[in-house]
Design an enzyme around this catalytic site. Structure first.
Site, PDB file in Angstrom:
ATOM      1  N   ARG A 171      84.421  86.435  71.907  1.00 51.16           N
ATOM      2  CA  ARG A 171      83.686  86.376  70.747  1.00 51.16           C
ATOM      3  C   ARG A 171      82.655  87.743  70.591  1.00 51.16           C
ATOM      4  O   ARG A 171      82.150  88.097  71.360  1.00 51.16           O
ATOM      5  CB  ARG A 171      82.580  85.331  70.950  1.00 51.16           C
ATOM      6  CG  ARG A 171      81.839  85.037  69.721  1.00 51.16           C
ATOM      7  CD  ARG A 171      81.246  83.584  69.719  1.00 51.16           C
ATOM      8  NE  ARG A 171      80.324  83.461  70.512  1.00 51.16           N
ATOM      9  CZ  ARG A 171      79.396  82.438  70.803  1.00 51.16           C
ATOM     10  NH1 ARG A 171      79.723  81.193  70.152  1.00 51.16           N
ATOM     11  NH2 ARG A 171      78.614  82.220  71.836  1.00 51.16           N
ATOM     12  N   ASP A 243      68.970  76.273  69.893  1.00 57.34           N
ATOM     13  CA  ASP A 243      69.819  77.118  70.581  1.00 57.34           C
ATOM     14  C   ASP A 243      71.279  77.685  69.862  1.00 57.34           C
ATOM     15  O   ASP A 243      71.877  78.363  70.536  1.00 57.34           O
ATOM     16  CB  ASP A 243      70.152  76.653  72.069  1.00 57.34           C
ATOM     17  CG  ASP A 243      70.923  75.244  71.887  1.00 57.34           C
ATOM     18  OD1 ASP A 243      70.154  74.151  71.527  1.00 57.34           O
ATOM     19  OD2 ASP A 243      71.960  75.225  72.432  1.00 57.34           O
ATOM     20  N   ASP A 253      78.133  79.606  67.348  1.00 66.52           N
ATOM     21  CA  ASP A 253      78.877  77.917  68.128  1.00 66.52           C
ATOM     22  C   ASP A 253      79.362  77.106  67.319  1.00 66.52           C
ATOM     23  O   ASP A 253      78.750  76.101  66.685  1.00 66.52           O
ATOM     24  CB  ASP A 253      77.484  77.455  68.800  1.00 66.52           C
ATOM     25  CG  ASP A 253      77.052  78.486  69.881  1.00 66.52           C
ATOM     26  OD1 ASP A 253      77.737  79.138  70.466  1.00 66.52           O
ATOM     27  OD2 ASP A 253      75.806  78.398  70.275  1.00 66.52           O
TER      28      ASP A 253
END
Length: 472
Positions: A171, A243, A253
């Site tokens: 990523r 988060d 995410d």
């Protein structure tokens, strides 16, 4: 392949992370390499075969200049405070200086770290390919996002509800600093670390920001833009924990995320979001909630924290008008309009209300505005016809021609999105050893405003996906 590492995060104090190398895997094989992204990053792939790439992107070979680490952070998960989270299955190889600016290169699924909390630190092929496909689709739609550079299978079995093929995602992100990163040090009353982190984020992302108040203002503006963009394409993040909110303003995410088929403002897909906290229409409010948590961590940096509360509250209150203006501008373009009129937000909202009654397909309706087929996808035709009359009258007052308006709609309303059933089809095929659905889908999503009759169609009743699952 020489990678120009310049690792600024690794120069921060040791309590910001744990130095951690990826855990080697048995038989890495390259599944996908994003050569277009590699080119944009200035990475030279000449003389690199698939075996070399697999060794690098599995973590079996650590490139020269890398300084691998697992970052510490905390967070609110579904509103519940967790004081210690951190990279439980990801290793940041380091930062590279690219034509696009400084970028993190992270291996997701790279093995256990001090933050794994009993987990195996691995990922299986399904979530890796979901994030690869959806993040690249978001990029093609012009939405700030982390990117997928590579996907590698590991030759190892990952045990979840069943034995599954292991995989690792590479990523790329402007950074992996989260609201939860600030919360980690705030919970420990580590004011020095908060000040160091604030200075680092300002230097890296918002060099024009003036101190903690300026940082909050910049992050609020970035998130208002990001969430408005999500809403304009029917995207549901699914897990907007603190988060999972990046200070850079990127989407990060991709767990139980989804693009809506049938529109409903309360739509959710995440199997773990039982009460709809992160449903589609809740996303702007949750963004403000998350940002308020960030604001609270910044208070100790002010000489008089009590006196700073009204100032930071005012900054947070600025999210709503910023979001509203950006949302209106995006939906104005989706309606083919360029000139600002007061009724435009209402016009767009009224169409969404009509669509919600029959849970009409979000993408097909908006795409159909340009070619005249929108009514075919609407359940409440009388209401739509009345709305269309208002819309046509509004179009006649715009400063552009009908052809220009159609062209604007066609480059604003995607024809192809990563529909849930196509994602599931792609994953199932890949697990069975067939990569063709992955290749077809990624190729189509790279040009989302180009017609593709097969991949653009809505799911049949037997193809509808009712729930999506976290990428663990």
């Amino acid at each position: 392949m020489k990678i120009p590492f310049d690792n600024s995060y690794a120069l921060l104090p040791d309590r910001f992370f744990a130095r951690q190398s990826p855990t080697p895997v048995a038989e890495p094989e390259l599944f996908a390499l994003n050569r277009a992204l590699a080119f944009d990053l200035g990475l030279t792939l000449d003389n690199w075969g698939d075996t070399d790439a697999a060794q690098l992107f599995s973590g079996n070979q650590i490139p020269e200049g890398a300084d691998p680490l697992a970052a510490a952070y905390a967070g609110h998960q579904f509103g519940n405070w967790v004081p210690q989270l951190g990279d439980g299955r990801a290793v940041l190889l380091g930062e590279i200086v690219t034509p696009l600016g400084r970028r993190d290169v992270q291996l997701k699924g790279a093995g256990r770290t001090p933050w794994s909390r009993g987990g195996d630190g691995r990922a299986w092929l399904g979530p890796v390919l979901r994030e690869y496909v959806v993040s690249e689709a978001m990029h093609a739609l012009g939405i700030p996002t982390t990117r997928a550079l590579a996907a590698v299978t590991t030759g190892e079995t990952v045990w979840r509800e069943a034995p599954l093929p292991g995989a690792i995602l590479t990523r790329v992100a402007a950074s992996h600093i989260r609201v939860g990163t600030f919360q980690y040090f705030s919970a420990r009353q580590d004011v020095e670390a908060l000040r160091t982190l604030t200075d680092h984020v300002i230097a890296r992302h918002y060099p024009d920001a003036d101190g903690p108040e300026g940082l909050l203002s910049a992050v609020v503006a970035a998130q208002a833009d990001l969430i408005a963009r999500w809403m304009s394409v029917g995207f549901i993040h699914g897990v907007m924990n603190t988060d999972n909110m990046a200070l850079s303003g990127e989407t990060i995410d991709y767990g139980p995320c989804a693009f809506m088929d049938g529109y409903h403002p309360a739509r959710k897909f995440s199997s773990i979001d039982r009460f709809g906290r992160y449903a589609f229409d809740q996303q702007p409010d949750i963004a403000v909630w998350n940002l308020s948590q960030l604001a609270s961590t910044l208070l100790p940096l002010f000489p008089d924290p009590e006196a700073a509360i009204p100032r930071l509250t005012e900054v947070l209150n600025g999210f709503a008008p910023l979001f509203r203006d950006r949302w209106t501008a995006l939906f104005r373009a989706k309606l083919g309009l360029t000139r600002d009129e007061e009724e435009d937000a209402t016009l767009a909202s009224d169409l969404l209300k009509i669509m919600s009654r029959g849970e009409d397909d979000f993408t097909l309706v908006f795409r159909g505005l340009g070619d005249g087929t929108a009514a075919e996808h609407i359940t409440d035709r009388p209401a739509f016809d009345a709305w269309s009359s208002r819309w046509q009258a509004r179009r006649s007052r715009d400063e552009t021609s009908a052809a220009e308006q159609v062209a604007l709609m066609d480059r604003t309303n995607p024809a192809v999105i990563p529909r849930n059933h196509r994602i599931e089809e792609m994953i199932e095929a890949a697990v069975a050893g067939d990569r063709q659905p992955f290749d077809r889908l990624t190729a189509a999503l790279a040009t989302p405003f180009t017609e593709n009759a097969e991949l653009a169609r809505a799911p049949r009743s037997d193809e509808i996906v009712q729930a999506t699952f976290c990428g663990t």
